[in-house]
Design an enzyme around this catalytic site. Structure first.
Site, PDB file in Angstrom:
ATOM      1  N   ASN A  23     -32.773  55.734  84.101  1.00 11.85           N
ATOM      2  CA  ASN A  23     -33.131  55.978  82.703  1.00 11.85           C
ATOM      3  C   ASN A  23     -33.376  57.454  82.423  1.00 11.85           C
ATOM      4  OD1 ASN A  23     -32.883  53.278  82.101  1.00 11.85           O
ATOM      5  ND2 ASN A  23     -35.054  52.829  82.277  1.00 11.85           N
ATOM      6  N   ARG A 123     -32.730  45.562  69.853  1.00 13.66           N
ATOM      7  CA  ARG A 123     -33.281  46.879  70.182  1.00 13.66           C
ATOM      8  C   ARG A 123     -32.685  47.850  69.176  1.00 13.66           C
ATOM      9  NH1 ARG A 123     -32.988  47.750  76.613  1.00 13.66           N
ATOM     10  NH2 ARG A 123     -30.871  46.957  76.463  1.00 13.66           N
ATOM     11  N   ASP A 308     -39.440  46.405  82.269  1.00 12.38           N
ATOM     12  CA  ASP A 308     -38.335  46.407  83.220  1.00 12.38           C
ATOM     13  C   ASP A 308     -38.735  45.902  84.606  1.00 12.38           C
ATOM     14  OD1 ASP A 308     -36.437  47.192  81.439  1.00 12.38           O
ATOM     15  OD2 ASP A 308     -36.361  49.276  82.079  1.00 12.38           O
TER      16      ASP A 308
END
Length: 421
Positions: A23, A123, A308
């Site tokens: 990420n 999202r 996550d």
């Protein structure tokens, strides 16, 4: 389509080196669009998502070269030759929206397809767009694309997000570095990836204060330069492999792991009687007495428990003594792994955003199907602890976020292999 085969029931022992953060890297790569000088990233994870982002950047005119077996990525955007981020690339990964802020800031225009990614609920990108609008961007949604212009350049503004959004914070932060004047980002995300991005941007010449807090202040500059930056360790990979010895037994050292990246997870593990010790190289995890205690988990923005790691902790809790609960507060529809865990003998009841997990004595191997990136690795964890054989299908999700997972786990004694289709 490849599958992962696992024969479970063996404790894991050894060490696992933690890769650079997926990420973080997906955010750092678009920062190359902010400058005409080279940006070099080290400790780059070798993942499918990196290839997708690289392909997107190259389609915009970025020259990129992978060095040292892909661990180093050198990028140069001397000229942005194309201002359209096309659907055929963007649809593969939600992080593609992060090219919008940098292109708009440097070029004054961009056209970016609405993104895709894992099917784990809505999202929306509206927070990205409203933040950029406050900085003077003119936006129009048409034919599945965001058409953005800033004829007079972006201008500093106060951007206050109604909810915390990591991606929107990153997009506005990058755009603000080249905006005219001062930008204040309030209710900003606090994730380590934000601080890592700010560290890289600062090395490029940006003036940023407050990264890692709820309020970030950016003083815009006329241009940014090049830099070399090491990608921070992947806290989600770290957390995943910390759960591996907890669910199977044994002891694993996580090389490169840092306690500050996974404080909320450590708190939960220690409460479940899992020991987490600091070492010279990272962190070491083991069960204290062979028993896993039930717990209550609520997913929250950093520094809270990360969404996550929700699927992975659920796999662990299927074997805990007592009844555990997980409240998912970040994404709806993120319990799609529950029916697959149930196929392995787990007892889980879901009501809305809450899952109640009643621990069982053992799991049983079964054929299961991955539904998203984190769900895929939760099924692997369950398979490692289960009696018998487990086959996880649709593991292309796994390859988006975990590097050499079979190799890393096999080195610790796991019986796991990739089964080519």
């Amino acid at each position: 389509m490849d599958r992962i085969g696992i024969t479970g029931g063996r404790p894991l022992n050894g060490s696992i080196e933690i890769s650079g953060a997926k990420n973080a890297c997906l955010t750092l790569m678009p920062a190359a669009l902010l400058t005409d000088e080279p940006l070099t990233l080290t400790n780059v994870p070798r993942l499918a998502d990196m290839k997708t982002m690289r392909a997107l950047l190259e389609s915009l005119g970025v020259e990129a070269a992978a060095l040292q077996q892909g661990r180093v990525l050198a990028m140069g955007a001397e000229d942005i030759t194309n201002h359209v981020a096309h659907y055929d690339i963007v649809r593969k990964m939600r992080a593609s929206i992060l090219v919008l802020g940098p292109m708009l800031a440097r070029e004054g225009r961009a056209q970016v397809s609405l993104p895709g990614g894992c099917a784990i609920g809505a999202r929306p990108v509206d927070l990205h767009l409203t933040g950029l609008e406050k900085m003077g961007a003119e936006l129009e949604l048409r034919d599945g694309y965001v058409h953005a212009t800033a004829p007079g350049g972006l201008k500093g503004a106060v951007v206050e997000f109604p909810i915390v959004s990591v991606g929107a914070t990153e997009n506005v932060l990058m755009a603000a570095t080249l905006a005219k004047g001062t930008t204040v980002i309030r209710n900003a995300a606090r994730e380590p990836e934000i601080a890592d991005l700010a560290k890289c941007l600062t090395a490029m010449g940006a003036k940023i204060d407050g990264a890692g807090t709820h309020e970030i202040t950016v003083e815009g500059t006329d241009r940014l330069g090049g830099a070399t930056h090491r990608v921070v360790a992947d806290r989600i990979e770290l957390g995943t492999y910390m759960i591996a010895p907890a669910i199977t037994g044994g002891e694993i050292e996580l090389v490169g792991g840092e306690r500050g990246l996974v404080t909320a997870l450590i708190e939960k593990l220690e409460g479940a009687d899992i020991a987490v010790e600091d070492t010279e190289r990272g962190l070491k995890v083991r069960r204290r007495n062979g028993v896993i205690h039930a717990m209550e988990v609520t997913t929250e923005p950093f520094p809270g428990f990360p969404t996550d790691l929700q699927a992975q902790i659920m796999a662990l809790l299927t074997l805990a003594q007592g009844v555990s609960t997980i409240d998912e507060h970040i994404f709806e529809n993120r319990f799609m792994h529950v029916p697959e865990l149930a196929r392995m003998g787990a007892h889980i009841d879901v009501h809305g955003g809450t899952a109640k997990i009643t621990g069982v004595e053992k799991l049983r191997g079964a054929p299961v199907m991955a539904t998203d990136l984190r769900a895929s690795v939760s099924l692997i964890l369950a398979g490692l602890a289960a009696e018998g054989d487990t086959v996880v299908s649709r593991v292309y999700h796994l390859d988006r976020g975990y590097e050499r997972v079979e190799e890393k786990l096999s080195a610790c004694g796991a019986r796991i292999e990739r089964i080519p289709d």
